[in-house]
Design a protein around this motif. Structure first.
Motif, PDB file in Angstrom:
ATOM      1  N   LYS A 340       0.910  -1.282  -0.002  1.00 53.17           N
ATOM      2  CA  LYS A 340      -0.055  -0.072   0.065  1.00 53.17           C
ATOM      3  C   LYS A 340       0.707   1.358  -0.050  1.00 53.17           C
ATOM      4  N   ARG A 341       2.080   1.174   0.738  1.00 56.08           N
ATOM      5  CA  ARG A 341       2.901   2.290   0.632  1.00 56.08           C
ATOM      6  C   ARG A 341       3.643   2.630  -0.886  1.00 56.08           C
ATOM      7  N   LYS A 342       3.529   1.431  -1.665  1.00 57.39           N
ATOM      8  CA  LYS A 342       4.252   1.778  -3.133  1.00 57.39           C
ATOM      9  C   LYS A 342       3.068   2.504  -3.894  1.00 57.39           C
ATOM     10  N   PRO A 343       3.434   3.318  -4.875  1.00 52.97           N
ATOM     11  CA  PRO A 343       2.451   3.908  -5.734  1.00 52.97           C
ATOM     12  C   PRO A 343       1.977   2.966  -6.779  1.00 52.97           C
ATOM     13  N   GLY A 344       0.598   3.068  -7.010  1.00 51.51           N
ATOM     14  CA  GLY A 344       0.296   2.199  -8.075  1.00 51.51           C
ATOM     15  C   GLY A 344       0.034   0.868  -7.742  1.00 51.51           C
ATOM     16  N   PRO A 345      -0.435  -0.243  -8.476  1.00 50.73           N
ATOM     17  CA  PRO A 345      -0.776  -1.653  -8.292  1.00 50.73           C
ATOM     18  C   PRO A 345       0.781  -2.292  -8.246  1.00 50.73           C
ATOM     19  N   PRO A 346       0.801  -3.440  -7.509  1.00 48.01           N
ATOM     20  CA  PRO A 346       2.269  -4.036  -7.341  1.00 48.01           C
ATOM     21  C   PRO A 346       2.813  -4.338  -8.727  1.00 48.01           C
ATOM     22  N   SER A 347       3.912  -4.003  -8.875  1.00 48.04           N
ATOM     23  CA  SER A 347       4.776  -4.468 -10.166  1.00 48.04           C
ATOM     24  C   SER A 347       6.254  -4.667  -9.823  1.00 48.04           C
ATOM     25  N   SER A 348       7.052  -4.810 -10.940  1.00 44.82           N
ATOM     26  CA  SER A 348       8.547  -4.730 -10.590  1.00 44.82           C
ATOM     27  C   SER A 348       8.867  -3.588  -9.811  1.00 44.82           C
ATOM     28  N   GLN A 349       8.395  -2.533  -9.917  1.00 47.34           N
ATOM     29  CA  GLN A 349       9.001  -1.311  -9.286  1.00 47.34           C
ATOM     30  C   GLN A 349       9.088  -1.549  -7.647  1.00 47.34           C
ATOM     31  N   TYR A 350       7.968  -2.462  -7.480  1.00 49.28           N
ATOM     32  CA  TYR A 350       8.075  -2.975  -5.810  1.00 49.28           C
ATOM     33  C   TYR A 350       9.405  -3.383  -5.482  1.00 49.28           C
ATOM     34  N   HIS A 351      10.235  -3.992  -6.260  1.00 55.46           N
ATOM     35  CA  HIS A 351      11.553  -4.486  -5.774  1.00 55.46           C
ATOM     36  C   HIS A 351      12.628  -3.432  -6.167  1.00 55.46           C
ATOM     37  N   GLN A 352      12.407  -2.521  -6.445  1.00 49.87           N
ATOM     38  CA  GLN A 352      13.253  -1.094  -6.562  1.00 49.87           C
ATOM     39  C   GLN A 352      13.851  -0.818  -5.344  1.00 49.87           C
ATOM     40  N   LEU A 353      15.057  -0.643  -4.986  1.00 50.97           N
ATOM     41  CA  LEU A 353      15.376  -0.055  -3.652  1.00 50.97           C
ATOM     42  C   LEU A 353      15.855   1.593  -3.848  1.00 50.97           C
ATOM     43  N   GLY A 354      16.936   1.692  -4.735  1.00 47.37           N
ATOM     44  CA  GLY A 354      17.456   2.713  -4.830  1.00 47.37           C
ATOM     45  C   GLY A 354      17.947   3.563  -3.486  1.00 47.37           C
ATOM     46  N   ALA A 356      16.219   3.866  -1.108  1.00 47.69           N
ATOM     47  CA  ALA A 356      15.736   3.328   0.409  1.00 47.69           C
ATOM     48  C   ALA A 356      16.772   2.043   0.680  1.00 47.69           C
ATOM     49  N   GLN A 357      17.707   2.122  -0.242  1.00 48.31           N
ATOM     50  CA  GLN A 357      18.532   0.667   0.065  1.00 48.31           C
ATOM     51  C   GLN A 357      19.047   0.622   1.555  1.00 48.31           C
ATOM     52  N   GLY A 358      19.375   1.618   2.148  1.00 44.41           N
ATOM     53  CA  GLY A 358      20.045   1.862   3.444  1.00 44.41           C
ATOM     54  C   GLY A 358      19.217   1.372   4.483  1.00 44.41           C
ATOM     55  N   SER A 359      17.641   1.830   4.377  1.00 46.05           N
ATOM     56  CA  SER A 359      16.778   1.454   5.480  1.00 46.05           C
ATOM     57  C   SER A 359      16.476   0.231   5.394  1.00 46.05           C
ATOM     58  N   TYR A 360      16.578  -0.688   4.093  1.00 46.60           N
ATOM     59  CA  TYR A 360      16.180  -1.831   3.915  1.00 46.60           C
ATOM     60  C   TYR A 360      17.171  -2.826   4.429  1.00 46.60           C
ATOM     61  N   PHE A 361      18.512  -2.511   4.170  1.00 46.19           N
ATOM     62  CA  PHE A 361      19.492  -3.212   4.892  1.00 46.19           C
ATOM     63  C   PHE A 361      19.391  -3.123   6.644  1.00 46.19           C
ATOM     64  N   ASP A 362      19.146  -2.037   7.089  1.00 44.30           N
ATOM     65  CA  ASP A 362      19.321  -1.738   8.555  1.00 44.30           C
ATOM     66  C   ASP A 362      17.874  -2.846   9.022  1.00 44.30           C
ATOM     67  N   ASN A 363      16.862  -2.823   8.226  1.00 44.51           N
ATOM     68  CA  ASN A 363      15.517  -3.392   8.625  1.00 44.51           C
ATOM     69  C   ASN A 363      15.933  -4.936   8.748  1.00 44.51           C
ATOM     70  N   LEU A 364      16.611  -5.580   7.688  1.00 41.33           N
ATOM     71  CA  LEU A 364      16.878  -6.894   7.849  1.00 41.33           C
ATOM     72  C   LEU A 364      17.897  -7.255   8.957  1.00 41.33           C
ATOM     73  N   ALA A 365      18.925  -6.442   9.294  1.00 41.51           N
ATOM     74  CA  ALA A 365      19.810  -6.541  10.124  1.00 41.51           C
ATOM     75  C   ALA A 365      19.026  -6.478  11.659  1.00 41.51           C
ATOM     76  N   GLU A 366      18.127  -5.609  11.893  1.00 43.27           N
ATOM     77  CA  GLU A 366      17.249  -5.341  13.090  1.00 43.27           C
ATOM     78  C   GLU A 366      16.410  -6.561  13.214  1.00 43.27           C
ATOM     79  N   THR A 367      15.723  -6.949  12.303  1.00 44.53           N
ATOM     80  CA  THR A 367      14.950  -8.155  12.277  1.00 44.53           C
ATOM     81  C   THR A 367      15.297  -9.336  12.714  1.00 44.53           C
ATOM     82  N   ALA A 368      16.571  -9.712  12.054  1.00 43.92           N
ATOM     83  CA  ALA A 368      17.012 -10.918  12.123  1.00 43.92           C
ATOM     84  C   ALA A 368      18.347 -11.008  13.441  1.00 43.92           C
ATOM     85  N   LYS A 369      18.343  -9.856  13.969  1.00 41.34           N
ATOM     86  CA  LYS A 369      19.451  -9.596  14.983  1.00 41.34           C
ATOM     87  C   LYS A 369      20.931  -9.926  14.465  1.00 41.34           C
ATOM     88  N   ILE A 370      21.238  -9.524  13.069  1.00 41.31           N
ATOM     89  CA  ILE A 370      22.537  -9.995  12.700  1.00 41.31           C
ATOM     90  C   ILE A 370      23.131  -8.573  12.446  1.00 41.31           C
TER      91      ILE A 370
END
Length: 413
Positions: A340-354, A356-370
């Motif tokens: 829902k936070r992504k504009p438009g219907p889900p598509s390949s653009q959902y997988h684009q980080l750009g 937002a890459q840093g926050s994605y990396f941090d989220n993985l680390a915090e979630t998995a405690k790694i």
């Protein structure tokens, strides 16, 4: 525990390296006789000498569009005193040395093409074929990590008239060298990194090169290279553009990206591709329907090696019980909220980080405690995408700082 890893490119080798570190048994299935995935160059297109589909989209003279400082595994640096933007063969040497350093090669099943994967009770059945003698076999695994990349199944948009265009049409997946375009008028569709570099290569031998794109940014032009807006249709040997202009064209090269494709996955695995959007996945990695099935490297516009590294560590942390995945309904709810936070219907653009890459990396680390990816990776990445110059050279000082350095012709000072 025993894991099947599909593909011996950077992602697959990274998965193997971390499995060895965790003392986990694994096999890497590779349909060719070479490691390196898309970084391995071959003159062949279509199918190889054994009849297997050509996976690599590599062309001669390719230079990386990210500096090596953003394409490095944290525990295996490139040799010192070389440029930041590298040639294909330099990256391939790095990948080969990585596999040698961490003793991954003995675990690779070369010339083994995976043809079917399905879940049977609590195990995964991996069916594969020897591409040389066509003998088929099957083995069971506790988990599957798919690392087959997403630069092998070309996406070609449906443009009216393309089927009756009188010239030659190909996708950049099958482009190797510019020589076949000598003294021709060539149309390149797409202004991504491949489109820009291929148009530059071809413009050195062609009569004219037209690069058609929707980008608002002005692109480099020359006496033989011209910018055009999007193509509306093809009529015989002419391309008609949306602004009403037209050009006579000999050859067309689509640099229009790729489809995500996992033809070996049973539908019962619970993973779908809709509008080139792979779902339902938790954190763009783990199958929510079958959490012992994982995908490495689906996000794009990101730093590949750091991405592979933290995704692999995330997967292994879940498989070894270092952290516990949420319940299925919780993961699905999080996915819906993210969509829902992504504009438009889900598509390949959902997988684009750009960015937002840093926050994605941090989220993985915090979630998995790694362990986190050092912040300097995101800092340098933001600098590079804001002002990309293939002559720039960089040096990472520590986890938080980088500097730009002077580059001579063969090395950096």
């Amino acid at each position: 525990m025993k894991i099947a890893i599909i593909g011996a490119g950077k992602a697959g080798l990274c998965a193997g390296k971390h499995c060895l570190k965790e003392n986990i048994s694994f096999d890497i299935f590779e349909q060719t006789g070479n490691l390196g995935g898309t970084w391995f160059y071959t003159d062949l297109v279509g199918h190889d000498e054994n009849g297997a589909p050509i996976h690599t989209s590599m062309y001669k003279g390719l230079r990386t569009n990210l500096p090596k400082e953003l394409m490095t595994f944290e525990d295996f640096p490139y040799p010192k005193q070389i440029r930041s933007y590298l040639l294909q063969e330099e990256v391939l040497d790095y990948v080969r040395n990585y596999s040698k350093k961490f003793h991954i090669n003995p675990h690779i099943k070369y010339f083994k093409r995976v043809i079917w994967i399905e879940r049977q009770n609590f195990l995964w059945s991996v069916h594969y074929e020897d591409v040389k003698n066509k003998q088929k076999e099957m083995e069971h695994y506790d988990a599957v990590i798919i690392c087959n990349g997403h630069y092998s199944d070309p996406f070609i948009p449906d443009i009216p008239g393309i089927e009756s265009f009188s010239g030659k049409v190909k996708h950049s997946h099958d482009y190797r060298t510019p020589e076949p375009y000598a003294n021709k008028k060539v149309l390149i569709l797409g202004s991504g990194p491949s489109g820009l570099e291929i148009s530059q290569q071809i413009s050195n031998v062609a009569t004219k090169v037209f690069i058609s794109h929707r980008s608002k940014d002005a692109l480099p032009v020359s006496d033989a290279l011209y910018q055009k807006c999007l193509v509306k249709e093809f009529v015989e040997n002419r391309a008609i553009f949306e602004d009403g202009t037209s050009e006579e064209i000999d050859d067309v090269v689509f640099c229009t990206g790729y489809n995500y494709n996992f033809p070996f996955l049973s539908k019962r695995c619970g993973v779908k591709i809709t509008n080139n959007y792979v779902h339902p996945l938790y954190k763009q990695i783990i199958s929510i329907e079958n959490p012992t099935l994982a995908f490495i490297g689906i996000p794009f516009k990101a730093c590949p090696c750091p991405l592979f590294d933290i995704q692999v560590r995330f997967v292994l942390a879940s498989l070894t019980g270092h952290f516990k995945l949420p319940k299925k309904d919780v993961m699905l709810k999080e996915l819906v909220e993210e969509e829902k936070r992504k504009p438009g219907p889900p598509s390949s653009q959902y997988h684009q980080l750009g960015g937002a890459q840093g926050s994605y990396f941090d989220n993985l680390a915090e979630t998995a405690k790694i362990r986190k990816i050092p912040p300097v990776i995101q800092k340098l990445y933001l600098r590079v995408i804001s002002n990309r110059n293939l002559n720039d050279c960089f040096k990472i000082i520590d986890d938080h700082n980088w500097v730009q350095i002077y580059c001579s012709g063969t090395g950096c000072k």
